[in-house]
Design a protein around this motif. Structure first.
Motif, mmCIF file in Angstrom:
data_model
loop_
_atom_site.group_PDB
_atom_site.id
_atom_site.type_symbol
_atom_site.label_atom_id
_atom_site.label_comp_id
_atom_site.label_asym_id
_atom_site.label_seq_id
_atom_site.Cartn_x
_atom_site.Cartn_y
_atom_site.Cartn_z
ATOM 1 N N ASN A 140 -1.223 -9.859 -2.626
ATOM 2 C CA ASN A 140 -2.335 -9.257 -3.364
ATOM 3 C C ASN A 140 -2.153 -7.752 -3.320
ATOM 4 O OD1 ASN A 140 -4.400 -7.963 -1.311
ATOM 5 N ND2 ASN A 140 -3.666 -9.854 -0.365
ATOM 6 N N TRP A 141 -2.650 -7.092 -4.359
ATOM 7 C CA TRP A 141 -2.427 -5.653 -4.461
ATOM 8 C C TRP A 141 -3.158 -4.864 -3.373
ATOM 9 C CZ3 TRP A 141 1.695 -5.994 -6.733
ATOM 10 C CH2 TRP A 141 1.903 -6.565 -7.992
ATOM 11 N N ALA A 142 -4.254 -5.396 -2.849
ATOM 12 C CA ALA A 142 -4.967 -4.695 -1.778
ATOM 13 C C ALA A 142 -4.122 -4.633 -0.513
ATOM 14 C CB ALA A 142 -6.296 -5.381 -1.486
ATOM 15 N N GLY A 143 -3.428 -5.732 -0.189
ATOM 16 C CA GLY A 143 -2.565 -5.745 0.981
ATOM 17 C C GLY A 143 -1.424 -4.755 0.845
ATOM 18 N N LEU A 144 -0.822 -4.697 -0.334
ATOM 19 C CA LEU A 144 0.261 -3.739 -0.547
ATOM 20 C C LEU A 144 -0.265 -2.314 -0.567
ATOM 21 C CD1 LEU A 144 1.777 -6.401 -1.286
ATOM 22 C CD2 LEU A 144 3.035 -5.056 -2.965
ATOM 23 N N PHE A 145 -1.461 -2.126 -1.142
ATOM 24 C CA PHE A 145 -2.061 -0.790 -1.171
ATOM 25 C C PHE A 145 -2.256 -0.270 0.253
ATOM 26 C CE2 PHE A 145 -5.647 2.131 -1.291
ATOM 27 C CZ PHE A 145 -5.340 2.940 -2.369
ATOM 28 N N ALA A 146 -2.752 -1.131 1.144
ATOM 29 C CA ALA A 146 -2.941 -0.717 2.531
ATOM 30 C C ALA A 146 -1.598 -0.388 3.184
ATOM 31 C CB ALA A 146 -3.657 -1.812 3.313
ATOM 32 N N HIS A 147 -0.577 -1.153 2.872
ATOM 33 C CA HIS A 147 0.752 -0.898 3.429
ATOM 34 C C HIS A 147 1.252 0.492 3.044
ATOM 35 C CE1 HIS A 147 4.942 -1.651 4.614
ATOM 36 N NE2 HIS A 147 5.284 -1.133 3.447
ATOM 37 N N PHE A 148 1.081 0.850 1.779
ATOM 38 C CA PHE A 148 1.635 2.112 1.301
ATOM 39 C C PHE A 148 0.731 3.310 1.540
ATOM 40 C CE2 PHE A 148 3.939 -0.844 -1.692
ATOM 41 C CZ PHE A 148 5.205 -0.605 -1.180
ATOM 42 N N PHE A 149 -0.610 3.111 1.462
ATOM 43 C CA PHE A 149 -1.496 4.268 1.370
ATOM 44 C C PHE A 149 -2.614 4.303 2.406
ATOM 45 C CE2 PHE A 149 -0.183 3.467 -3.187
ATOM 46 C CZ PHE A 149 0.709 4.533 -3.256
ATOM 47 N N ALA A 150 -2.612 3.433 3.385
ATOM 48 C CA ALA A 150 -3.745 3.361 4.323
ATOM 49 C C ALA A 150 -4.015 4.692 5.012
ATOM 50 C CB ALA A 150 -3.496 2.268 5.362
ATOM 51 N N ALA A 151 -2.998 5.503 5.234
ATOM 52 C CA ALA A 151 -3.182 6.769 5.956
ATOM 53 C C ALA A 151 -3.694 7.902 5.078
ATOM 54 C CB ALA A 151 -1.853 7.189 6.602
ATOM 55 N N GLU A 152 -3.790 7.669 3.768
ATOM 56 C CA GLU A 152 -4.219 8.738 2.861
ATOM 57 C C GLU A 152 -5.748 8.877 2.873
ATOM 58 O OE1 GLU A 152 -2.079 10.658 1.479
ATOM 59 O OE2 GLU A 152 -0.289 9.487 2.001
ATOM 60 N N HIS A 153 -6.226 10.093 2.853
ATOM 61 C CA HIS A 153 -7.667 10.340 2.954
ATOM 62 C C HIS A 153 -8.438 9.796 1.756
ATOM 63 C CE1 HIS A 153 -7.894 13.575 -0.100
ATOM 64 N NE2 HIS A 153 -6.649 13.837 0.271
ATOM 65 N N TRP A 154 -7.778 9.694 0.614
ATOM 66 C CA TRP A 154 -8.459 9.255 -0.604
ATOM 67 C C TRP A 154 -8.443 7.737 -0.785
ATOM 68 C CZ3 TRP A 154 -4.842 6.471 -3.163
ATOM 69 C CH2 TRP A 154 -3.496 6.787 -2.935
ATOM 70 N N ALA A 155 -7.777 7.004 0.117
ATOM 71 C CA ALA A 155 -7.494 5.593 -0.138
ATOM 72 C C ALA A 155 -8.589 4.628 0.299
ATOM 73 C CB ALA A 155 -6.181 5.204 0.545
ATOM 74 N N GLY A 156 -9.474 5.054 1.213
ATOM 75 C CA GLY A 156 -10.419 4.118 1.804
ATOM 76 C C GLY A 156 -11.344 3.437 0.800
ATOM 77 N N GLU A 157 -11.969 4.218 -0.079
ATOM 78 C CA GLU A 157 -12.917 3.639 -1.029
ATOM 79 C C GLU A 157 -12.199 2.762 -2.047
ATOM 80 O OE1 GLU A 157 -16.536 2.786 -2.984
ATOM 81 O OE2 GLU A 157 -15.930 3.331 -0.947
ATOM 82 N N ILE A 158 -11.019 3.169 -2.477
ATOM 83 C CA ILE A 158 -10.246 2.337 -3.413
ATOM 84 C C ILE A 158 -9.922 0.994 -2.773
ATOM 85 C CG2 ILE A 158 -8.023 2.133 -4.607
ATOM 86 C CD1 ILE A 158 -8.107 5.142 -5.070
ATOM 87 N N HIS A 159 -9.477 1.023 -1.529
ATOM 88 C CA HIS A 159 -9.136 -0.234 -0.845
ATOM 89 C C HIS A 159 -10.371 -1.115 -0.696
ATOM 90 C CE1 HIS A 159 -7.740 -2.648 2.783
ATOM 91 N NE2 HIS A 159 -6.856 -2.917 1.842
#
Length: 389
Positions: A140-159
């Motif tokens: 699922n794209w959420a799992g991959l999104f967390a893999h690539f971008f979890a450390a980014e400050h802007w990523a939390g709300e998108i995830h």
């Protein structure tokens, strides 16, 4: 008078991020169409209509559009992380408006059920419109999104928005093999999904005028461009490469596979090996059709680990480096691949299992049965139902 027996209507959203999503969905739709002759299907995908028709046997209405992009790719092996980050930020900048627009579209089409592989926007839209929805995939794209971008400050709300959309579905059909997906609720484990091809190797070999000891090796990278410098490769004795016609390659040891007039799955079943990147469609179809695989790992693609582990248990496979591939140093790897023990082919039971789960919604005209997606312990689909080769 209204029709007392309206046709059940299934809306299907198929990601165009490569061809693996279509390879997953098509056998399920074909199984459903066999069991519901009056099924009406609306498919939304950016894939060409002819490509959809090549795998989906029933009639359908095609909405030529895309509700996801998955990831922006440099090529078949590498994700463009900067472009992908920009695309996700743009998609979620007006997320609520996008969900509202999606809900209006789906309400107008009024399907009895929505099936997504594996975009999350249609799941969010279906939830807002009150339409039952099911997701299905090996990732699922959420799992991959967390893999690539979890450390980014802007990523939390998108995830958070991605997970909310996925978890709004009645269930997530997690195909075998697949990522673990601990972030999702409502997972239901399903067996392998793969089309079985017709063994047409004799007619293909006759058309290509192959020598008796010549072997056919299909080069396939899943619909994402990766042209190889095959013209500069050293000659591999007794091997004919089958390559995409788009390469426009004039080479005495290579032939275009499209003019052979066979489906990709028929080609897969009829060749002596396939060279590919790890991808669900290629790996599952190779194992279920008994085709050996030389594979090159993708750069930081988390799904590939479960695919490789499964294929190592249920098929013949061997890893090569990207340097070996680009240089055409493949003869030793192919010979070693062909010397491996031949395991029994796993059965692609997942299409029938998925169809059985989806049928209650379609048989009851939008009134889903409460037990259509029951919570269950994970099933063991690791090849426990082998088929003779």
């Amino acid at each position: 008078m209204p029709d007392p027996s309206p046709r059940p209507h299934l809306f299907v959203d198929i990601s165009a991020h490569g061809l693996g999503h279509l390879a997953q969905v098509a056998p399920v739709l074909n199984a459903l169409a066999c069991r519901l002759e009056n099924l009406r299907m609306t498919l939304r995908s950016a894939l060409p209509t002819a490509m959809l028709q090549a795998r989906i046997e029933a009639e359908f209405t095609h909405l030529a559009a895309s509700s996801d992009f998955g990831y922006v790719m440099h090529d078949a092996m590498r994700v463009d992380l900067e472009a992908s980050a920009r695309a996700y930020c743009a998609q979620h900048a007006d997320w609520d408006l996008r969900v509202a627009h999606e809900a209006r579209l789906l309400a107008g089409l009024a399907p009895d059920l929505l099936l997504s592989d594996v975009a999350y926007l249609p799941l969010a839209g279906a939830a807002r419109a009150g339409i039952p929805a099911v997701a299905m995939c090996s990732l699922n794209w959420a799992g991959l999104f967390a893999h690539f971008f979890a450390a980014e400050h802007w990523a939390g709300e998108i995830h958070r928005q991605m997970l909310s959309a996925y978890n709004s579905a009645a269930c997530f059909l997690r195909l075998t093999p697949a990522m673990a997906m601990p972030e999702l609720s409502g997972k239901r484990d399903i067996g392998p999904v793969a089309a079985l091809g017709e063994d047409c190797r004799q007619s293909i070999r006759a058309r290509l005028r192959c020598a008796d000891d010549e072997r056919l090796v299909l080069i396939a990278f899943g619909g994402v461009s990766k042209q190889l410098p095959l013209a500069a490769w050293p000659r591999v004795a007794r091997v004919r490469w089958l390559v995409p016609q788009a390469w426009q390659l004039a080479h005495p040891c290579a032939s275009d596979f499209e003019p052979l007039g066979r489906s990709f799955t028929d080609l897969m079943r009829s060749v002596d090996a396939v060279i590919a990147k790890p991808g669900y469609g290629t790996f599952a179809e190779a194992a279920c059709n008994g085709t050996p695989v030389l594979y090159v790992r993708r750069h930081d693609w988390p799904e590939q680990h479960c695919l490789i582990d499964w294929l190592e248990r249920h098929g013949q496979c061997r890893e090569i480096s990207e340097a070996e591939l680009l240089a055409g140093q493949l003869e030793a790897a192919l010979e070693a691949l062909w010397q491996q023990p031949v395991p029994p082919n796993p059965l692609p039971v997942g299409a029938a299992e998925s169809a059985a789960i989806l049928l209650p919604w379609l048989r009851r005209a939008g009134r889903p049965l409460a037990a259509a997606c029951p919570a269950s312990a994970p099933d063991d689909h690791e090849g426990a139902l082998p088929a003779a080769r």
